[in-house]
Every structure is written in C-alpha cells, then in structure tokens.
Scaffold this active site. Structure first.
Site, short mmCIF file in Angstrom:
data_model
loop_
_atom_site.label_atom_id
_atom_site.label_comp_id
_atom_site.label_asym_id
_atom_site.label_seq_id
_atom_site.Cartn_x
_atom_site.Cartn_y
_atom_site.Cartn_z
N GLU A 90 0.80 -1.22 0.00
CA GLU A 90 0.00 0.00 0.00
C GLU A 90 0.84 1.28 0.00
O GLU A 90 0.33 2.37 0.27
CB GLU A 90 -0.94 0.00 1.21
CG GLU A 90 -1.94 -1.14 1.19
CD GLU A 90 -2.89 -1.09 2.36
OE1 GLU A 90 -3.74 -0.17 2.39
OE2 GLU A 90 -2.79 -1.95 3.25
N ASP A 133 -15.48 -1.55 8.09
CA ASP A 133 -16.22 -1.84 6.87
C ASP A 133 -17.25 -2.91 7.16
O ASP A 133 -16.97 -3.89 7.87
CB ASP A 133 -15.26 -2.32 5.78
CG ASP A 133 -14.21 -1.27 5.42
OD1 ASP A 133 -14.49 -0.07 5.59
OD2 ASP A 133 -13.11 -1.66 4.98
N GLU A 184 -14.09 -5.81 8.58
CA GLU A 184 -12.74 -5.56 9.09
C GLU A 184 -12.66 -4.19 9.72
O GLU A 184 -13.54 -3.34 9.52
CB GLU A 184 -11.70 -5.68 7.98
CG GLU A 184 -11.87 -4.69 6.84
CD GLU A 184 -10.83 -4.90 5.74
OE1 GLU A 184 -9.75 -4.28 5.83
OE2 GLU A 184 -11.10 -5.67 4.81
N SER A 194 -6.52 -2.53 1.31
CA SER A 194 -6.76 -1.87 0.02
C SER A 194 -7.20 -2.81 -1.08
O SER A 194 -6.94 -2.59 -2.26
CB SER A 194 -5.52 -1.09 -0.43
OG SER A 194 -5.33 0.02 0.40
N ASN A 199 -10.00 -0.94 10.12
CA ASN A 199 -8.78 -0.27 9.65
C ASN A 199 -8.30 0.67 10.74
O ASN A 199 -9.03 1.58 11.13
CB ASN A 199 -9.06 0.52 8.37
CG ASN A 199 -9.65 -0.34 7.27
OD1 ASN A 199 -8.94 -1.00 6.55
ND2 ASN A 199 -10.98 -0.34 7.16
N GLY A 250 -7.03 5.47 5.18
CA GLY A 250 -6.51 6.37 4.16
C GLY A 250 -6.90 7.82 4.41
O GLY A 250 -7.96 8.10 4.98
N ARG A 302 -11.68 2.82 11.23
CA ARG A 302 -12.81 2.78 10.30
C ARG A 302 -13.21 1.34 10.07
O ARG A 302 -12.37 0.53 9.66
CB ARG A 302 -12.44 3.44 8.96
CG ARG A 302 -13.64 3.80 8.10
CD ARG A 302 -13.25 4.07 6.66
NE ARG A 302 -13.05 2.81 5.93
CZ ARG A 302 -11.96 2.49 5.25
NH1 ARG A 302 -10.94 3.33 5.19
NH2 ARG A 302 -11.88 1.34 4.62
N TYR A 362 -9.37 4.06 -5.17
CA TYR A 362 -8.44 5.18 -5.16
C TYR A 362 -8.38 6.03 -6.43
O TYR A 362 -7.94 7.16 -6.39
CB TYR A 362 -7.03 4.65 -4.84
CG TYR A 362 -6.97 4.03 -3.47
CD1 TYR A 362 -7.05 4.81 -2.33
CD2 TYR A 362 -6.87 2.66 -3.33
CE1 TYR A 362 -7.02 4.26 -1.07
CE2 TYR A 362 -6.84 2.08 -2.07
CZ TYR A 362 -6.92 2.88 -0.94
OH TYR A 362 -6.90 2.32 0.30
#
Length: 325
Positions: free
Chosen positions: A22, A265, A279, A154, A281, A285, A263, A224
C-alpha cells in the site's frame, strides 16, 4: 473542536510510504496530512521508514508522529512497537490493537467472542491449501464467496469467487500477499463504512458512508482512482439502521482496544437488513478519495481540523494520553 496549542505539539514526523503493498496510497495520504498540518502552523516533516532509519526520529528530536502508513510495517503494530521503544507518541491504536486488527482472522475471533456479527469464514494456512481442502470451502460457505489475504489491505489479492473452478486461482493470488488465506461468506447487500474517533468510553462514531461501486466491484482501482464510485454521506439509510451500524462499529472498535481513530467496513444483508462486520482499519486512508475525511466533513470537521485533532491525541501504550484537543 477546542483550540489546540500548536507549539506544544513540537516537531512532528508524518510517517508515510513504507514498504507494504500500500506504499503508493500511503504516500498520497501522507502528503495530504503534511499539507494540512503545515497549513495550521505545525512544524511537520515527511518521514519515509522505507528510506530512513527510525532511530533518526530520536536523533533529530521529533516529539510525536502522525502515522500515515498503511498495511504491513505501518498499521500492524511493528512501527507502533518501535515508537514505544523510542518513547515517541504516535497517532492511532497501540501495539496490540494494531496487530490484532491487521489480522482479519484474529479480528473475527475477537468479534465472535464478543457476540458481534461477522460473515462465516474459513482460514487456509499453507498446509491446508491442498486441492481437496480448497475445493471443500464452497461446500461450507456457499457461492459466491470472497477469498482474500488475512493480513493485507486496500483490496489487494481479493477475489469474488462465483464457481468451484475459480477457487484455486483465487487462493493462489491471495497467498502471494500472505501465508494465511481467508475465505469468507459473501453477503449480498449494501456496502457501508463508518469511522470512529476517540478512546474507550469516549469513542464515538462519525456518519455512516454508503458505497456504490460500478457493478458492486469495490476493488483497488475503484477505491483510489475511479471517478465512478459513489460515496453517499448522508448514507440515505433509515435512521434506525444508521444508529445500529454506529453502535455496532463502536462496540467492534472497543472490543479490539482501538484508540485515536479507525474505520470499520460492513455489509448489510439485503434479505433481512442485518449488518455484518468485515474488518477494522486502524490507519485509514487520508487521500482525496478517502472515507474518513468525507465522513468527518459531514459531521462538520474539516480535513485540517481532523488531522490536528488526531495529532493532538498522539500517545503511547506506556504513558498517559497527551493533551486532548
């Protein structure tokens, strides 16, 4: 947010780049954070651990670090552990929470122990990836299903498998990124994400974002670089659903021992609107397409204020928290 004494933050290193898959995303995140902090008068400097010795942080008198690294050696507890040894406060979760959250299998084990919903799954270690064992996975989880590395982010190495014939190729791809492969039940429905700020009982969820990717394919490109992916915030979900997702995400965050920010998901199953955690994070990002800044903006927090707030909360596992904003 309340006023932050910028001078008290001292000399700040924005850790970006790194050695994970990443790296390109981390460089984009780091540049954004660096620009935002400098715009608020912070003495901030770019620092790439892939190109420099972390010991330079101590030798050059850095007072705290903003971690804008993603993936291995960035959000997996290793950099956090090094900073603990150096005694330099850093943003985000500590060593244990970072390490556990980076491993999707361990994360699921913690969530299941806490009674939190996550899709059914199977872990395939190196020894378990025989042709026979791989072929048995769809029998247990159904089709389609998701195959992904246990410790990567990612959307690297992720495949949606629609038939038995696609299993071996998907497992081989995921295994290029990690020795453990996670096979996961596919939840058909809305894809959402929800950030959390704070620590312990003081942690709180930001607005939920609903993700609409072309053909439901939210891969690396659509995360992205694509202009076609839509991020809906406000999410447009019923108020009760939004509140339940926020409650679930905060519970998931606290169960892992996260702090600073994170964060989660999730997928909301279309058939009964039940949310499932995918998951967490712990170093999300911070690019122009990133989700935490979008959610924060919807809550009235600017990108610059978000960066400053996270930096002001930098701390160590072994010390009391730094002055909060």
């Amino acid at each position: 947010m309340s006023t932050v004494d910028v001078k008290a933050l001292g000399k700040v290193a924005v850790l970006m780049g790194g050695s994970s898959a990443e790296r390109p995303v981390s460089l984009m995140s780091g540049e954004g954070v660096l620009k935002a902090l400098r715009s608020r008068g912070v003495d901030a400097h770019a620092f790439d651990p892939a190109e420099r010795d972390l010991g330079d942080l101590k030798r050059e008198g850095f007072d705290r670090c903003f971690i804008a690294l993603h993936g291995r050696h960035g959000e997996d507890g290793t950099v956090q552990g090094a900073l603990e040894l150096l005694g330099i406060p850093y943003t985000g979760s500590g060593v244990m929470a970072s390490a556990v959250a980076m491993d999707k299998v361990m994360t699921k084990r913690v969530w299941l122990a806490e009674g939190l919903p996550t899709p059914r799954w199977r872990r395939l270690s190196t020894e378990e990836r025989t042709h026979e064992m791989v072929r048995e996975v769809p029998d247990a989880l159904g089709l389609p299903l998701i195959v992904k590395p246990a410790k990567e982010g990612s959307s690297f190495g992720v495949t949606k498998v629609r038939g038995y014939s696609g299993m071996q190729e998907a497992v081989t791809l995921a295994a290029q990124y990690d020795s453990d492969v996670l096979c996961e039940e596919f939840i058909d429905g809305d894809e959402v994400t929800c950030p959390v700020l704070g620590e312990g009982e003081a942690s709180a969820a930001l607005p939920v974002i609903r993700i609409q990717a072309p053909d439901g394919n939210y891969d690396f490109e659509h995360k992205y670089y694509s202009e076609e992916t839509r991020y809906l915030v406000p999410s447009g979900l019923p108020e009760a659903e939004e509140r339940e997702i926020q409650r679930l995400v905060v519970a998931a965050y606290r169960a892992l021992g996260c702090r600073g920010w994170g964060r989660a998901d999730l997928m909301i199953r279309a058939s009964d609107r039940k949310p499932f955690l995918l998951e967490m994070n712990t170093s999300p990002g911070m690019t122009g397409h990133s989700l935490v800044p979008q959610s924060a903006k919807a809550a009235g927090i600017s990108y610059e204020d978000l960066c400053l707030r996270l930096l002001a909360g930098a701390t160590l596992d072994s010390r009391t928290p730094a002055a909060q904003p």
